[in-house]
Design an enzyme around this catalytic site. Sequence first.
Site, PDB file in Angstrom:
ATOM      1  N   ASP A   1       0.855  -1.180   0.000  1.00  0.00           N
ATOM      2  CA  ASP A   1       0.000   0.000   0.000  1.00  0.00           C
ATOM      3  C   ASP A   1       0.893   1.232   0.000  1.00  0.00           C
ATOM      4  O   ASP A   1       1.767   1.372   0.868  1.00  0.00           O
ATOM      5  CB  ASP A   1      -0.910   0.020   1.231  1.00  0.00           C
ATOM      6  CG  ASP A   1      -1.986  -1.063   1.178  1.00  0.00           C
ATOM      7  OD1 ASP A   1      -2.027  -1.807   0.183  1.00  0.00           O
ATOM      8  OD2 ASP A   1      -2.767  -1.162   2.145  1.00  0.00           O
TER       9      ASP A   1
ATOM     10  N   ASP B   1     -15.183  -2.795  -1.565  1.00  0.00           N
ATOM     11  CA  ASP B   1     -14.775  -2.521  -0.194  1.00  0.00           C
ATOM     12  C   ASP B   1     -16.037  -2.244   0.613  1.00  0.00           C
ATOM     13  O   ASP B   1     -16.849  -1.392   0.232  1.00  0.00           O
ATOM     14  CB  ASP B   1     -13.853  -1.310  -0.135  1.00  0.00           C
ATOM     15  CG  ASP B   1     -12.657  -1.444  -1.079  1.00  0.00           C
ATOM     16  OD1 ASP B   1     -12.191  -2.581  -1.273  1.00  0.00           O
ATOM     17  OD2 ASP B   1     -12.204  -0.425  -1.616  1.00  0.00           O
TER      18      ASP B   1
END
Length: 239
Positions: free
Chosen positions: A8, A129
């Site tokens: 990330d 998500d």
Amino acid sequence: MILYPAIDLKDGQAVRLVHGDMDRSTVFNDDPAAQACAFVDAGCQWLHLVDLNGAFAGAPVNAAPVEAILKACDVPAQLGGGIRDMATIESWLDKGLARVILGTVAVESPNLVREAARAFPGRVAVGIDARNGRVATKGWAEETDVQVTDLARSFEDAGVAAIIYTDINRDGAMGGPNIDATAALARAVDIPVIASGGVSSLDDLIALRDTGVIEGAISGRALYDGAIDLATALKALSR
């Protein structure tokens, strides 16, 4: 089941967030390409990349470290975060990404997902998500009334390569993945489902694999913290 080590990217560094909160980030490596190479040296078959700044900005922000990873590593990589138009999709695929992940636009511009999946077969995934079963967008900052399963089913005939399902409440918290919800989603659609969020041990990975319906799993913090040894996990999952 494929294990995807996660990198990330925030402000050019490899970080992990807790529950998707940009103010609760831990820097694990100032050199994301070096981190990617370490994962590849351990034997991974794929890399999972996220442009966190891009997810909020709505356009690529961490292009330089992503490009450095693509140049340094010889395994396929998928990228999500800030990819919201066809030009950006084409640009990333031209630069060597194996697969782009479309999240926010899957809710706001589903026709773009369909167009991209037709134009680039096998190279477009949908990122779903969710918080408490409802889809969140724009770097998880905005919640919608869209149910996870409804969104996934809407792309059944679109030709997307995979659905990456993240339980936001589990992400980065090392509390274990939401196996039941992920498996239920995988059984509800024919699209391959990749689990993300909360993977904290080898037992978690084995449990996901043993559902028999989950195609892959993404792990980040557990690999960085040493809770999961990547080489050991890859060997165990290959049996």
